[in-house]
Design a protein around this motif. Structure first.
Motif, PDB file in Angstrom:
ATOM      1  N   GLY A 156      -8.494  78.375 -55.339  1.00  0.00           N
ATOM      2  CA  GLY A 156      -8.009  77.011 -55.136  1.00  0.00           C
ATOM      3  C   GLY A 156      -6.510  76.936 -54.877  1.00  0.00           C
ATOM      4  O   GLY A 156      -5.967  75.846 -54.686  1.00  0.00           O
ATOM      5  N   ASN A 157      -5.837  78.102 -54.860  1.00  0.00           N
ATOM      6  CA  ASN A 157      -4.387  78.076 -54.646  1.00  0.00           C
ATOM      7  C   ASN A 157      -4.058  77.408 -53.310  1.00  0.00           C
ATOM      8  O   ASN A 157      -4.770  77.615 -52.324  1.00  0.00           O
ATOM      9  CB  ASN A 157      -3.833  79.504 -54.655  1.00  0.00           C
ATOM     10  CG  ASN A 157      -2.324  79.544 -54.806  1.00  0.00           C
ATOM     11  OD1 ASN A 157      -1.723  78.618 -55.368  1.00  0.00           O
ATOM     12  ND2 ASN A 157      -1.698  80.607 -54.323  1.00  0.00           N
ATOM     13  N   SER A 158      -2.994  76.621 -53.298  1.00  0.00           N
ATOM     14  CA  SER A 158      -2.504  75.959 -52.075  1.00  0.00           C
ATOM     15  C   SER A 158      -3.494  74.927 -51.546  1.00  0.00           C
ATOM     16  O   SER A 158      -3.330  74.442 -50.415  1.00  0.00           O
ATOM     17  CB  SER A 158      -2.193  76.980 -50.964  1.00  0.00           C
ATOM     18  OG  SER A 158      -1.595  78.144 -51.471  1.00  0.00           O
ATOM     19  N   GLY A 159      -4.523  74.602 -52.320  1.00  0.00           N
ATOM     20  CA  GLY A 159      -5.590  73.723 -51.838  1.00  0.00           C
ATOM     21  C   GLY A 159      -5.103  72.357 -51.379  1.00  0.00           C
ATOM     22  O   GLY A 159      -5.718  71.742 -50.501  1.00  0.00           O
ATOM     23  N   SER A 160      -3.984  71.880 -51.955  1.00  0.00           N
ATOM     24  CA  SER A 160      -3.524  70.542 -51.562  1.00  0.00           C
ATOM     25  C   SER A 160      -3.111  70.507 -50.100  1.00  0.00           C
ATOM     26  O   SER A 160      -3.039  69.441 -49.498  1.00  0.00           O
ATOM     27  CB  SER A 160      -2.372  70.081 -52.461  1.00  0.00           C
ATOM     28  OG  SER A 160      -1.160  70.662 -52.044  1.00  0.00           O
ATOM     29  N   LEU A 161      -2.861  71.671 -49.502  1.00  0.00           N
ATOM     30  CA  LEU A 161      -2.454  71.674 -48.096  1.00  0.00           C
ATOM     31  C   LEU A 161      -3.599  71.353 -47.140  1.00  0.00           C
ATOM     32  O   LEU A 161      -3.379  71.144 -45.949  1.00  0.00           O
ATOM     33  CB  LEU A 161      -1.782  72.993 -47.712  1.00  0.00           C
ATOM     34  CG  LEU A 161      -0.278  72.980 -48.058  1.00  0.00           C
ATOM     35  CD1 LEU A 161      -0.040  73.313 -49.507  1.00  0.00           C
ATOM     36  CD2 LEU A 161       0.519  73.891 -47.157  1.00  0.00           C
ATOM     37  N   PHE A 162      -4.826  71.319 -47.670  1.00  0.00           N
ATOM     38  CA  PHE A 162      -5.937  70.809 -46.857  1.00  0.00           C
ATOM     39  C   PHE A 162      -5.842  69.295 -46.703  1.00  0.00           C
ATOM     40  O   PHE A 162      -6.458  68.714 -45.828  1.00  0.00           O
ATOM     41  CB  PHE A 162      -7.282  71.153 -47.504  1.00  0.00           C
ATOM     42  CG  PHE A 162      -7.768  72.548 -47.234  1.00  0.00           C
ATOM     43  CD1 PHE A 162      -8.186  72.922 -45.964  1.00  0.00           C
ATOM     44  CD2 PHE A 162      -7.845  73.479 -48.253  1.00  0.00           C
ATOM     45  CE1 PHE A 162      -8.665  74.207 -45.713  1.00  0.00           C
ATOM     46  CE2 PHE A 162      -8.317  74.760 -48.018  1.00  0.00           C
ATOM     47  CZ  PHE A 162      -8.720  75.132 -46.746  1.00  0.00           C
ATOM     48  N   GLY A 163      -5.102  68.636 -47.600  1.00  0.00           N
ATOM     49  CA  GLY A 163      -5.031  67.175 -47.610  1.00  0.00           C
ATOM     50  C   GLY A 163      -4.355  66.631 -46.372  1.00  0.00           C
ATOM     51  O   GLY A 163      -3.612  67.341 -45.685  1.00  0.00           O
ATOM     52  N   PRO A 164      -4.610  65.336 -46.082  1.00  0.00           N
ATOM     53  CA  PRO A 164      -4.079  64.753 -44.847  1.00  0.00           C
ATOM     54  C   PRO A 164      -2.559  64.592 -44.839  1.00  0.00           C
ATOM     55  O   PRO A 164      -1.954  64.588 -43.769  1.00  0.00           O
ATOM     56  CB  PRO A 164      -4.774  63.389 -44.768  1.00  0.00           C
ATOM     57  CG  PRO A 164      -5.246  63.103 -46.149  1.00  0.00           C
ATOM     58  CD  PRO A 164      -5.476  64.414 -46.818  1.00  0.00           C
ATOM     59  N   GLU A 395     -10.435  74.476 -38.075  1.00  0.00           N
ATOM     60  CA  GLU A 395     -11.610  75.355 -38.139  1.00  0.00           C
ATOM     61  C   GLU A 395     -12.463  75.073 -39.374  1.00  0.00           C
ATOM     62  O   GLU A 395     -13.685  75.006 -39.291  1.00  0.00           O
ATOM     63  CB  GLU A 395     -11.133  76.812 -38.160  1.00  0.00           C
ATOM     64  CG  GLU A 395     -12.262  77.834 -38.155  1.00  0.00           C
ATOM     65  CD  GLU A 395     -11.842  79.137 -38.834  1.00  0.00           C
ATOM     66  OE1 GLU A 395     -10.699  79.591 -38.618  1.00  0.00           O
ATOM     67  OE2 GLU A 395     -12.676  79.682 -39.592  1.00  0.00           O
ATOM     68  N   LYS A 396     -11.819  74.889 -40.523  1.00  0.00           N
ATOM     69  CA  LYS A 396     -12.579  74.803 -41.778  1.00  0.00           C
ATOM     70  C   LYS A 396     -12.851  73.376 -42.242  1.00  0.00           C
ATOM     71  O   LYS A 396     -13.689  73.159 -43.097  1.00  0.00           O
ATOM     72  CB  LYS A 396     -11.821  75.531 -42.901  1.00  0.00           C
ATOM     73  CG  LYS A 396     -11.702  77.033 -42.665  1.00  0.00           C
ATOM     74  CD  LYS A 396     -11.025  77.745 -43.818  1.00  0.00           C
ATOM     75  CE  LYS A 396     -11.816  77.631 -45.111  1.00  0.00           C
ATOM     76  NZ  LYS A 396     -11.666  78.768 -46.016  1.00  0.00           N
ATOM     77  N   GLY A 397     -12.107  72.391 -41.701  1.00  0.00           N
ATOM     78  CA  GLY A 397     -12.231  71.037 -42.217  1.00  0.00           C
ATOM     79  C   GLY A 397     -11.614  70.960 -43.597  1.00  0.00           C
ATOM     80  O   GLY A 397     -10.956  71.904 -44.046  1.00  0.00           O
ATOM     81  N   ASP A 417      18.264  69.168 -48.385  1.00  0.00           N
ATOM     82  CA  ASP A 417      17.047  69.035 -49.192  1.00  0.00           C
ATOM     83  C   ASP A 417      15.897  69.793 -48.525  1.00  0.00           C
ATOM     84  O   ASP A 417      15.690  69.684 -47.318  1.00  0.00           O
ATOM     85  CB  ASP A 417      16.646  67.558 -49.309  1.00  0.00           C
ATOM     86  CG  ASP A 417      17.722  66.751 -50.012  1.00  0.00           C
ATOM     87  OD1 ASP A 417      18.154  67.175 -51.093  1.00  0.00           O
ATOM     88  OD2 ASP A 417      18.131  65.711 -49.445  1.00  0.00           O
ATOM     89  N   VAL A 418      15.148  70.514 -49.328  1.00  0.00           N
ATOM     90  CA  VAL A 418      14.030  71.293 -48.799  1.00  0.00           C
ATOM     91  C   VAL A 418      12.726  70.617 -49.225  1.00  0.00           C
ATOM     92  O   VAL A 418      12.563  70.266 -50.397  1.00  0.00           O
ATOM     93  CB  VAL A 418      14.060  72.749 -49.311  1.00  0.00           C
ATOM     94  CG1 VAL A 418      13.010  73.590 -48.598  1.00  0.00           C
ATOM     95  CG2 VAL A 418      15.443  73.357 -49.139  1.00  0.00           C
ATOM     96  N   ALA A 419      11.802  70.414 -48.283  1.00  0.00           N
ATOM     97  CA  ALA A 419      10.567  69.701 -48.603  1.00  0.00           C
ATOM     98  C   ALA A 419       9.373  70.290 -47.868  1.00  0.00           C
ATOM     99  O   ALA A 419       9.492  70.819 -46.752  1.00  0.00           O
ATOM    100  CB  ALA A 419      10.710  68.220 -48.240  1.00  0.00           C
ATOM    101  N   ASN A 420       8.225  70.174 -48.506  1.00  0.00           N
ATOM    102  CA  ASN A 420       6.958  70.565 -47.883  1.00  0.00           C
ATOM    103  C   ASN A 420       6.647  69.612 -46.740  1.00  0.00           C
ATOM    104  O   ASN A 420       6.622  68.396 -46.940  1.00  0.00           O
ATOM    105  CB  ASN A 420       5.860  70.489 -48.951  1.00  0.00           C
ATOM    106  CG  ASN A 420       4.459  70.701 -48.401  1.00  0.00           C
ATOM    107  OD1 ASN A 420       4.262  71.460 -47.451  1.00  0.00           O
ATOM    108  ND2 ASN A 420       3.473  70.030 -48.996  1.00  0.00           N
ATOM    109  N   VAL A 421       6.408  70.143 -45.547  1.00  0.00           N
ATOM    110  CA  VAL A 421       6.008  69.293 -44.410  1.00  0.00           C
ATOM    111  C   VAL A 421       4.863  69.964 -43.673  1.00  0.00           C
ATOM    112  O   VAL A 421       4.581  71.149 -43.868  1.00  0.00           O
ATOM    113  CB  VAL A 421       7.178  69.071 -43.410  1.00  0.00           C
ATOM    114  CG1 VAL A 421       8.315  68.276 -44.049  1.00  0.00           C
ATOM    115  CG2 VAL A 421       7.684  70.403 -42.851  1.00  0.00           C
TER     116      VAL A 421
END
Lengths: 423, 177
Positions: A156-164, A395-397, A417-421
């Protein structure tokens, strides 16, 4: 060394990794900022107080400097509706090298950490074997062991990156369910051979001694290969949170199958279809079919510094660094981009990397105060290349959120500032 | 953990190993033989093919009371859940939106319900249900999902015959290792 001599290897400030070797601190300083040149008139060095009195005595069990106490795993609050359930994430942004200290190795528990007395613990091997056997801890310590450095990653690591939408997160909160350690234990094949594998057997079913009796099925061909019964982690007995007194360790594969507190191995013809290999840890595709037993973790890397929620305080040269790993081999190459993936440069990889282990990479980068998007892209020894987030999600949805191994983008704005994008 | 005496034994073993590794490896057999019958109270593995089920039986009608006493605090009165993780009922794998995956919509085998509830539930007191109670309460969860009648007597034979709606929904990827 002057600015001109620093060879630019990709757009937006990436500098040839070779400069990491030649560039001493003075060189970094020179290139980093002219304000660091010349003596600071206010700076007068004196002998500090701790040099004038004897320090603490040697101790039986060491602890870290009190000045590093802020280096902590990140874990949620206890939830009475999920007793003992939860995870703690490694502070990737504060760590260096490729070995995670045991106290900071990530954990994921489904029913808490049992307090196991090794003298009472049993490991049973039974089912389709010539002779069912029970092993105790003291005897297991006498078997020939092997030591190997491996990564361990929760699927489940990094799973939030599947989010919109990109979550406001750090390297720790987004990717902290991966760690690296040296694991020492008995090749599982040694113990399976002692019990005598029946030719009909195709699977092992591994069960832990925690309150959830976590169970996972693993194909016998894999179990006879590089799987070990791990008894030590980074030289000390595996800690309770990692499965004391013993855990299964399946290199390169989703962490959950490395069953902790291992107490039972049953050989069977068919897998058990445990809850955590049907309801969970399965990957539903866009066509609504679900893949089961998706064990290997993908070829992946993440820049740990500079990374999400950090701030670059001044312009100059930064050492971009991170970790890369693959469940199918060793890391052959890590490329870094500072312009969101348009141009790439090779990062330096530490030479001692091995199969299915974390590899530390580094590359110097000159930040001139403008916008930048930092990315890293790993290639493993099998030629597998880390995909972009977009291609992975296309590919994976995102019905399932396991096995995310796409490229992470960290945006740096003009304020530093560094941010996830998503880029 | 180690006594000095045992440490010496261990290093003697490793000394002999470095001399004749393969021979020593083969000589090492410290497992104690045991019979399957001695593992009856220990082995909780229940498989789709019917192996591993204890004696016992129960209906959903009987299970309702257990569910309401032992499960609803975390799973809700009708299995609707108190979180995404604890929803036990509903969902449709073919729905247009992102499918909600539960025991009813997602799980391919009824055996998993027996296996899991017996080993891990209720989460605040795992392994505290008798085999009859496990049959009863899982019958109720299956009934809440419209999979079985509330009068069906679930036991080791009938459980094997329960067909789950998503039984053909999975692909074995284990050999992609």
């Amino acid at each position: 060394m002057t600015k001109q001599e620093l060879e630019k290897v990709a757009a937006n400030g990436l500098i040839n990794r070779r400069h990491l070797l030649g560039l001493g601190l003075a060189g970094m300083g020179t290139a980093a900022s002219t304000s660091l040149l010349g003596a600071d008139a206010g700076l007068n060095l004196e002998i500090p107080g701790w040099s004038k009195q004897p320090g603490a005595n040697a101790s039986g069990y060491g602890s870290r400097s009190r000045f590093t106490d802020d280096m902590q795993r990140m874990s949620g609050n206890p939830n009475p509706l999920y007793p003992g359930g939860g995870a703690s994430r490694s502070p990737l942004h504060q760590l260096q090298g490729s070995i995670t200290p045991n106290s900071l190795h990530f954990e994921r528990h489904h029913a808490g950490i049992p307090d196991i007395d090794p003298a009472q613990h049993k490991l049973v091997i039974h089912g389709l074997v010539r002779q069912p056997l029970v092993f105790n801890y003291e005897d297991l310590l006498r078997y020939p062991m092997v030591s190997k450095i491996y990564f361990l990653e929760c699927s489940g690591n990094s799973g939030s990156l599947f989010g919109p939408n990109p979550a406001d997160g750090s390297a720790q909160s987004l990717h902290g369910l991966v760690s690296g350690a040296e694991w020492t234990g008995i090749p599982l094949s040694t113990l399976l051979d002692e019990a005598g594998v029946d030719p009909e057997a195709r699977w092992i079913n591994a069960v832990g001694a925690d309150a959830a009796s976590m169970g996972r099925s693993i194909p016998l061909n894999r179990a006879m290969d590089d799987v070990m019964l791990a008894l030590f982690q980074n030289g000390e007995p595996v800690r309770p949170g990692q499965g004391y007194p013993m855990r299964l360790f399946v290199p390169g594969c989703e962490g959950n199958i490395s069953v902790k507190w291992l107490t039972q191995i049953k050989l069977t013809r068919e897998p058990t279809h445990f809850r955590d290999e049907t309801s969970k840890y399965t990957d539903t595709r866009l066509d609504r079919k679900s893949q089961q037993f998706t064990f290997p973790m993908g070829t992946k890397s993440v820049i740990t510094a500079p990374s999400g929620q950090m701030k670059l305080e001044r312009q100059g040269i930064y050492q971009v660094t991170g970790i890369a790993w693959s469940g199918r081999g060793s890391i052959r190459q890590v490329e870094v981009s500072a312009d969101g993936g348009r141009t790439w440069a090779d990062a330096m990889i530490d030479s001692h990397q091995s199969e299915k282990a974390l590899a530390r990479f580094r590359i110097p980068w000159q930040w001139s105060g403008g916008d930048a998007v930092l990315q890293s892209r790993a290639t493993d020894s099998q030629g597998n290349v880390q995909p972009t987030r977009t291609s992975l999600v296309t590919e994976k949805g995102n019905i399932s959120t396991y096995h995310f191994h796409g490229i992470q983008s960290w945006a740096v704005n003009t304020a530093g500032d560094v941010a996830n994008v998503y880029a | 953990m180690f006594t000095l005496k045992k440490l010496l034994t261990a290093s003697a073993v490793s000394a002999s190993l470095s001399i004749g590794l393969s021979a020593a490896v083969q000589a090492q057999s410290l497992g104690t033989p045991i019979n399957e019958s001695q593992l009856q109270g220990f082995d909780l593995i229940a498989q789709p093919n019917g192996s591993g089920y204890p004696q016992g039986s129960g209906t959903a009608m009987q299970g309702k009371a257990i569910f309401e006493r032992r499960c609803v605090a975390c799973h809700g009165m009708t299995g609707e859940g108190t979180s995404a993780n604890t929803r036990l009922v509903g969902g449709d794998m073919q729905s247009e939106e992102r499918p909600i995956r539960t025991v009813g919509s997602y799980w391919p085998h009824a055996s998993t319900l027996f296996d899991y509830v017996q080993r891990a539930m209720p989460a605040d007191a795992p392994k505290s249900l008798t085999s009859d109670e496990v049959y009863q309460v899982i019958a109720y969860v299956l009934h809440l999902n419209g999979i079985i009648e509330d009068s069906l007597v679930l036991n080791k034979e009938t459980l094997m015959q329960v067909e789950m709606p998503n039984k053909d929904g999975f692909i074995d990827s284990s050999q992609a290792l």
